[in-house]
Design an enzyme around this catalytic site. Structure first.
Site, PDB file in Angstrom:
ATOM      1  N   PHE A 315      -5.663  -9.522  -6.311  1.00 55.24           N
ATOM      2  CA  PHE A 315      -6.846  -9.385  -5.466  1.00 55.24           C
ATOM      3  C   PHE A 315      -6.876  -8.033  -4.760  1.00 55.24           C
ATOM      4  CE2 PHE A 315      -5.673 -13.872  -5.558  1.00 55.24           C
ATOM      5  CZ  PHE A 315      -6.874 -14.478  -5.884  1.00 55.24           C
ATOM      6  N   ASP A 316      -8.063  -7.463  -4.696  1.00 52.14           N
ATOM      7  CA  ASP A 316      -8.314  -6.382  -3.751  1.00 52.14           C
ATOM      8  C   ASP A 316      -8.462  -7.038  -2.382  1.00 52.14           C
ATOM      9  OD1 ASP A 316      -9.097  -3.838  -2.691  1.00 52.14           O
ATOM     10  OD2 ASP A 316     -11.177  -4.513  -2.790  1.00 52.14           O
ATOM     11  N   LYS A 317      -8.271  -6.300  -1.305  1.00 48.32           N
ATOM     12  CA  LYS A 317      -8.412  -6.889   0.029  1.00 48.32           C
ATOM     13  C   LYS A 317      -9.834  -6.774   0.554  1.00 48.32           C
ATOM     14  CE  LYS A 317      -7.243  -4.753   3.834  1.00 48.32           C
ATOM     15  NZ  LYS A 317      -8.493  -4.882   4.654  1.00 48.32           N
ATOM     16  N   THR A 318     -10.298  -5.535   0.753  1.00 48.57           N
ATOM     17  CA  THR A 318     -11.577  -5.314   1.420  1.00 48.57           C
ATOM     18  C   THR A 318     -12.740  -5.784   0.545  1.00 48.57           C
ATOM     19  OG1 THR A 318     -10.634  -3.388   2.525  1.00 48.57           O
ATOM     20  CG2 THR A 318     -13.026  -3.612   2.571  1.00 48.57           C
ATOM     21  N   ASP A 522     -13.049  -0.940  -7.708  1.00 47.19           N
ATOM     22  CA  ASP A 522     -11.948  -1.505  -8.471  1.00 47.19           C
ATOM     23  C   ASP A 522     -12.253  -1.618  -9.956  1.00 47.19           C
ATOM     24  OD1 ASP A 522     -10.216  -2.022  -6.208  1.00 47.19           O
ATOM     25  OD2 ASP A 522     -11.668  -3.548  -5.636  1.00 47.19           O
TER      26      ASP A 522
END
Length: 638
Positions: A315-318, A522
């Protein structure tokens, strides 16, 4: 009547031919058992066989023209053979069951495609364009150009992607997001083609029109996905390509060794691989249709198949684990009334364009703080520290700890402890001092999605083995988010190319990886992963780069999509098993002597309906229950 016209006539009246065949079969048996006329029965059953065989023979002929040995050819040869040996009842029943099975197959398959049909029916066909003189003109939606202004009133369908330039109202965006709720729209808000204005009116400046709109791309994507085959379908296609001619050879061998023409013809009928051929595609269509109804776009059977095997989610965070919107998460006050302090700091920050300042001003508006009427007599910005202002004869400071130290504002032990605790959560902290004393600490952060922890546990329950977060944010913030939602492994302060490196490392370690991001920053990682998942609606990159698009941008949709992929692949395997079991049963029955041509054809057609109805269960999939998250061990690296 020309050949083409005759074929079209037969195709258009296929259902009537099936009904007429049934009537003739019933009439034939009534003639035999009611009137005692076997000749009358034979004539009626022979006529029924000929009528029913016409569309079957046409399909067999069309397939042979493109060098394909089809199921229809097997049935056609079986009918001819039945006529040779005088088994008119067998040929009549076999052809009727084949046509009736095709009819039921068509009806049930159409239900699995209903969600796609409903999507296309929602596509707007006209638009009300506002002219330069203020008048309006209704035009075909294909005649709308970028930059045109369109007017949509209550009950109207929005014909373009664009921005609201006048008016306000509520829209139903379920056709795009799959989420049935009213979304408020006002000036500068984005709207999407195909969504409905449920209340109010909107003037919209078109930014995307025609085939470039989000809705048009969704329809195209889902339609293409239903034609994209899974690994199982590709294997079955190759299998059927050789299997059907093999049945002809086997039937010939049976005749040569047994000299039993009827037995050889029966082998042809029982050898039809109908359930095997239809089982995988119908599961694929039903699964993709289920997702489309919920704003989940899966790019075909192959993506569905790979998605079901995912064991590692990255997962990306933001914008993925968090909302992507900076806002006030905490406010601790030490002096004066909270409302008064909030109004003072909001007035100071309203003089700045800093993102932290905008978050505070937005928060003050939401809290109803009346700061607009406050009078500022002096203000200045201290680079790298914050702002100082004179408001209603009070000196107000808003900035970081350096500003407090420079202006000799002391912090006691409790205040230092509170500041450290806020910073440990990864929040940016604004310190507020009034008249030389610390008045408040305001924590500002990217808010974690409230449902993430529960939904990540559901991913684990459905088969996810490893959950990873890759982010460009600082380590403290990353650690806090990971600890809060239950991530196994954290890598922070990364550039986009470094995220790609980690994805490749997971793949080299034998993991099947899905990358979940916003589809913009991403996109390299989404493209590199075994399955790229874009959370968010309306971006071209999200729709084009990823394998799965979650239009409503929720973790609940992610869990549903993962479970749906597993169910779809399992359903496909069930259908293949059913088809193979039926073929084995028919062959055993033929050898044992309790299966004949007509009864075998009945079992064959019944098996087709069984696999279709089994696949249709996927349409109703999706009633997950919530699960309480449990703590999991975590690895942290920088």
């Amino acid at each position: 009547m020309s050949e083409m016209k005759f074929q079209k006539f037969i195709q258009d009246h296929n259902h009537q031919i099936t009904l007429l065949t049934a009537i003739l079969i019933v009439a034939g048996y009534l003639t035999k058992y009611g009137l005692g006329s076997t000749t009358g029965e034979a004539i009626m059953l022979a006529v029924a066989s000929i009528i029913a065989a016409i569309p079957i023979v046409i399909h067999a002929y069309q397939a042979l023209r493109v060098k394909v040995v089809s199921i229809e050819l097997l049935v056609s040869i079986a009918v001819i053979g039945s006529f040779i040996i005088g088994e008119y009842d067998e040929s009549a029943i076999v052809t009727f069951l084949f046509l009736f099975g095709s009819y039921l197959e068509e009806r049930t398959l159409s239900k699995t495609r209903q969600s796609i049909k409903s999507l296309t029916e929602m596509a707007p066909t006209t638009a009300t364009v506002v002219q330069a003189d203020g008048t309006t003109e209704e035009v075909d939606v294909d005649d709308v150009d970028e930059g045109d202004i369109v007017l949509v009133k209550t009950g109207g369908s929005i014909p373009v992607d664009g921005k609201v330039i006048d008016g306000h109202g509520y829209t139903d965006e379920s056709v795009v997001t799959g989420e049935s709720r009213q979304v408020g729209k006002q000036i500068q808000d984005d709207v999407f083609s195909g969504t409905m204005v449920s209340d109010g009116y909107l003037k919209i400046q078109a930014t995307k029109v025609g085939d470039d709109t989000t809705f048009a791309k969704i329809i195209e994507l889902v339609e293409d996905a239903q034609d994209t085959k899974s690994h199982a379908e590709k294997f079955i296609d190759r299998f059927a390509q050789y299997y059907t001619p093999a049945v002809l050879v086997i039937a010939l061998v049976v005749f040569l060794f047994s000299r039993d023409f009827k037995l050889a013809i029966t082998v042809l009928v029982l050898g039809c691989p109908g359930a095997l051929v239809i089982g995988a595609p119908v599961s694929n269509v039903a699964g993709i249709g289920n997702g489309a109804k919920r704003g989940i776009l899966v790019k075909g059977g192959e993506a569905m198949d790979t998605f079901s095997k995912i064991d590692t989610f990255v997962f990306d965070k933001t914008g993925t684990l968090t909302t992507g919107k900076t806002s006030v998460s905490t406010m601790k006050t030490y002096k004066g009334h909270r409302e008064t302090t909030l109004a003072l700091v909001a007035k100071v920050e309203s003089l700045s364009d800093h993102p932290l300042g905008r978050a505070i001003v937005t928060y003050a508006d939401q809290q109803g703080a009346n700061f607009q009427t406050l009078n500022v007599t002096d203000n200045r910005t201290v680079k790298g520290q914050g702002m100082i202002a004179e408001i209603d004869q009070q000196t107000v400071l808003a900035g970081n700890l350096k500003l407090m130290q420079a202006q000799q504002v002391p912090l006691n032990d409790e205040q230092h402890k509170d500041l450290a605790a806020l910073q440990a959560t990864g929040s940016s902290v604004v310190l507020v001092a009034v008249a030389g004393e610390l008045a408040a600490l305001i924590g500002i952060s990217d808010i974690i999605r409230p449902e993430v922890a529960t939904q990540l546990q559901q991913l684990r329950n459905k088969g996810a083995k490893h959950l990873v977060m890759l982010t460009g944010d600082n380590q403290a913030t990353a650690d806090y988010v990971a600890q809060t939602v239950g991530i196994d492994e954290v890598h922070a302060e990364l550039m986009p190319e470094q995220k790609v490196t980690f994805v490749k490392q997971f793949q080299q370690a034998g993991r099947t990886v899905a990358f979940v991001g916003d589809g913009i920053n991403d996109s390299p990682s989404i493209a590199t992963a075994d399955i790229g998942i874009a959370m968010g609606s309306g971006t071209d990159v999200a729709i084009e780069t990823s394998d799965v698009v979650l239009m409503q941008s929720s973790f609940e949709a992610l869990v549903h999509a993962y479970g749906l992929a597993k169910k779809t692949v399992l359903n496909t395997k069930e259908n293949i098993t059913i088809a193979i079991a039926v073929v084995a049963f028919l062959l055993i029955g033929l050898v044992a002597g309790f299966i004949y041509m007509a009864s075998g054809m009945f079992v064959h057609e019944a098996s087709i309906l069984v696999v279709i109805f089994n696949a249709m269960r996927l349409i109703g999939y999706g009633h997950a229950t919530s699960v309480t998250p449990t703590p999991v061990p975590r690895t942290t690296t920088k």
